[in-house]
Design a protein around this motif. Structure first.
Motif, mmCIF file in Angstrom:
data_model
loop_
_atom_site.group_PDB
_atom_site.id
_atom_site.type_symbol
_atom_site.label_atom_id
_atom_site.label_comp_id
_atom_site.label_asym_id
_atom_site.label_seq_id
_atom_site.Cartn_x
_atom_site.Cartn_y
_atom_site.Cartn_z
ATOM 1 N N LEU A 358 2.964 -14.761 -8.201
ATOM 2 C CA LEU A 358 2.775 -13.328 -8.417
ATOM 3 C C LEU A 358 1.415 -12.829 -7.940
ATOM 4 C CD1 LEU A 358 4.029 -12.422 -12.000
ATOM 5 C CD2 LEU A 358 4.693 -11.378 -9.832
ATOM 6 N N GLY A 359 0.420 -13.698 -7.985
ATOM 7 C CA GLY A 359 -0.960 -13.293 -7.730
ATOM 8 C C GLY A 359 -1.125 -12.621 -6.392
ATOM 9 N N SER A 361 1.173 -11.374 -4.472
ATOM 10 C CA SER A 361 1.955 -10.135 -4.353
ATOM 11 C C SER A 361 1.188 -8.965 -4.954
ATOM 12 C CB SER A 361 3.289 -10.233 -5.087
ATOM 13 O OG SER A 361 3.865 -11.474 -4.889
ATOM 14 N N THR A 362 0.544 -9.211 -6.096
ATOM 15 C CA THR A 362 -0.253 -8.157 -6.724
ATOM 16 C C THR A 362 -1.369 -7.723 -5.790
ATOM 17 O OG1 THR A 362 0.177 -9.168 -8.854
ATOM 18 C CG2 THR A 362 -1.612 -7.562 -8.776
ATOM 19 N N GLU A 365 0.033 -5.555 -2.985
ATOM 20 C CA GLU A 365 0.408 -4.215 -3.473
ATOM 21 C C GLU A 365 -0.824 -3.324 -3.636
ATOM 22 O OE1 GLU A 365 2.624 -4.606 -7.144
ATOM 23 O OE2 GLU A 365 4.017 -5.992 -6.154
#
Lengths: 439, 99
Positions: A358-359, A361-362, A365
């Motif tokens: 997730l890191g 992707s954050t 974004e």
């Protein structure tokens, strides 16, 4: 004050990896009185247009030729210093240019500060970077000039980056050597000044250390008039990248932040709305590259185990490699593919697991949402990936190709998205910049 | 399902909880009180203002070996009176939807 030396581990690696066998192109010599070694760095000259040269008169501007201090220059500094140490020197080394010096970006400043700190604390060698003029019988160090855009040999003003304006490099001078405040050097690792608008911290490996640092970052930003949405965005990024760096690399990391005023265009395109640039640099002392764990997991360990979770993504990455490997060159090699792989929403943590990934992707974004111009990149090993909007768009399944076609599976990254440097970063470094309207 | 309140221990100087390592540590400290048959309501102390990043990746690392994310979503919730409630919900939904 934290005990920095006790916290720092694995500090040699970055220095060792950048001590090149091939001699740098600059020139060094002893000054006649023998207690200072001076070295003229070989740097690219660039022209900076319309630098304000008079604080009283905003219209007074000049074009100025500067020497660009890049990560490759930093590798030269490390190589030359280690060569002097090998020869047994204990004397200061002054690295100079005849022109004003301008660091190429904030990551370069952050790492240069560390390198000076390292040699001072670990090897007892003072390194200075300055503008100097060598003549037959003298060596003159230029600290200030009448136009107020030179400080200790560095160019500052609008042409320059945020970190330099707040750096101890601006007062770390061989000319002040005897009366120098030695605590100045600790600012290279740990520094907070709300007026100068910079916060730099070293994060240890304890389970709560990253959270404590993130809490301090938030406190710093809330003193800088960054709006709540902006603070949240920066916190999201630091909150992912800093703990990741520590967990993934099992080592310390540096978080470095600064704020500068900027202007945003209004509806008519006039730059009238006040805003704040937040520069964020995060780098670690790890010996693992961005894609090291993931490569091991997908291409080595996976021979022995089948993945139940994310099996499709893992299979897609393997297929993509079968395609990409036909197009490898000096400019796009297997290490670059590993870097790109880290952006495909799979955790590098070992084992078959449903979560994670997730890191990054954050990060993408937030860069897409809050970066106006494209100053963002990630560097690992010799390879950097640019995080420009045009390269980080994803396809319907969330794969990021680092190309304008948004195609990871069937196209290699665009040429401009991947760059190479002769500086080797043993772990991972992020150079980021976000832009927010003022609160 | 009965409600089972879990007090999550966080050091006093941490106002923002970030990352999987604290998640693992917090789980280690409170796992004795978790009853996976019931609905566990996690309560973070008032000095914690936000829970961000991959905290829940660490917190549920062990449980996710025996529970699906659907079961985790069903058996865990948050005390809506705590200051970090909104960010906890955000990070938790992000964790659940990504897995």
């Amino acid at each position: 004050m934290k005990d920095i030396n006790a916290m720092l581990e694995n500090t040699e690696l970055l220095i060792q990896k950048n001590t090149k066998k091939k001699k740098p192109k600059g020139r060094g010599k002893w000054l006649p009185f023998g207690s200072v070694y001076i070295y003229e760095l070989n740097m690219e000259t660039v022209e900076i247009k319309e630098v304000p040269v008079d604080k009283e008169n905003a219209d007074a501007k000049e074009n100025i030729s500067v020497s660009l201090f890049t990560l490759e220059t930093l590798a030269d500094v490390i190589s030359v210093t280690n060569e002097r140490i090998r020869k047994g020197t204990k004397f200061p080394i002054v690295f100079y240019s005849r022109r004003y010096i301008l660091p190429s970006d904030n990551l370069t400043v952050s790492l240069l500060e560390y390198v000076i700190y390292y040699f001072y604390k670990e090897k007892n060698i003072e390194i200075y970077i300055t503008r100097g003029v060598l003549s037959k019988d003298s060596f003159e160090v230029r600290i200030h000039d009448e136009k107020n855009h030179l400080c200790n040999g560095f160019l500052y003003g609008t042409a320059s980056s945020g970190f330099l304006m707040t750096s101890f490099l601006l007062s770390w001078s061989v000319a002040n050597k005897k009366k120098q405040d030695e605590s100045l050097i600790d600012n290279a690792i740990s520094f907070r000044d709300d007026q100068l608008r910079r916060y730099k911290t070293l994060i240890g490996k304890g389970p709560w250390d990253a959270s404590i640092a993130v809490s301090e970052c938030q406190d710093f930003l809330s003193h800088q008039k960054v709006n709540p949405e902006g603070i949240k965005a920066v916190m999201d990024v630091i909150g992912e990248l800093a703990p990741n760096a520590i967990e993934h690399g099992n080592t310390n990391c540096i978080v470095d932040l600064s704020c500068e005023d900027c202007e945003f265009p209004d509806a008519d395109g006039n730059y009238t709305r006040k805003g704040i640039n937040v520069s964020l640099v995060i780098w670690d002392f790890s010996e693992k590259l961005l894609g090291t764990d993931l490569n091991k997991k997908i291409f080595i360990d996976s021979m022995e185990q089948d993945f139940k979770h994310k099996a499709e993504r893992i299979s897609t990455i393997r297929q993509a490699w079968e395609f990409h490997k036909n197009y490898l060159t000096d400019e796009y090699n297997a290490d670059d593919f590993n870097n790109v792989m880290a952006f495909q929403k799979i955790s590098g943590r070992a084992g078959d697991r449903p979560d994670g990934g997730l890191g990054i992707s954050t990060l993408i974004e937030r860069v897409q949402q809050y970066t106006k111009e494209n100053y963002c990149y990630v560097l690992s090993g010799y390879g950097a990936l640019r995080l420009d909007h045009e390269f980080t768009g994803s396809d319907a399944e969330g794969y990021i190709g680092f190309n304008a076609l948004k195609d990871f599976k069937g196209h290699i990254p665009d040429k401009d998205a991947v760059s190479k440097t002769k500086f080797y970063l043993p772990g991972v470094a992020y150079n980021l910049c976000f832009n927010f309207l003022e609160e | 399902m009965e409600k089972n309140i879990i007090e999550v221990n966080i050091p006093d100087n941490v106002t923002i909880v970030a990352g999987p390592v604290p998640g693992r540590e917090a789980y280690r400290l409170c796992k004795g009180s978790i009853d996976i048959e019931e609905r566990n309501i996690l309560r973070f102390p008032p000095h914690v203002k936000q829970i961000i990043g991959s905290f829940f990746t660490g917190f549920f690392e062990e449980l996710s070996k025996s529970m699906t994310t659907g079961e985790i979503a069903e058996h865990f919730g948050f005390d809506s009176n705590m200051p970090s409630y909104e960010s906890a919900m955000d990070s938790f939904s992000r964790y659940i939807s990504n897995n």
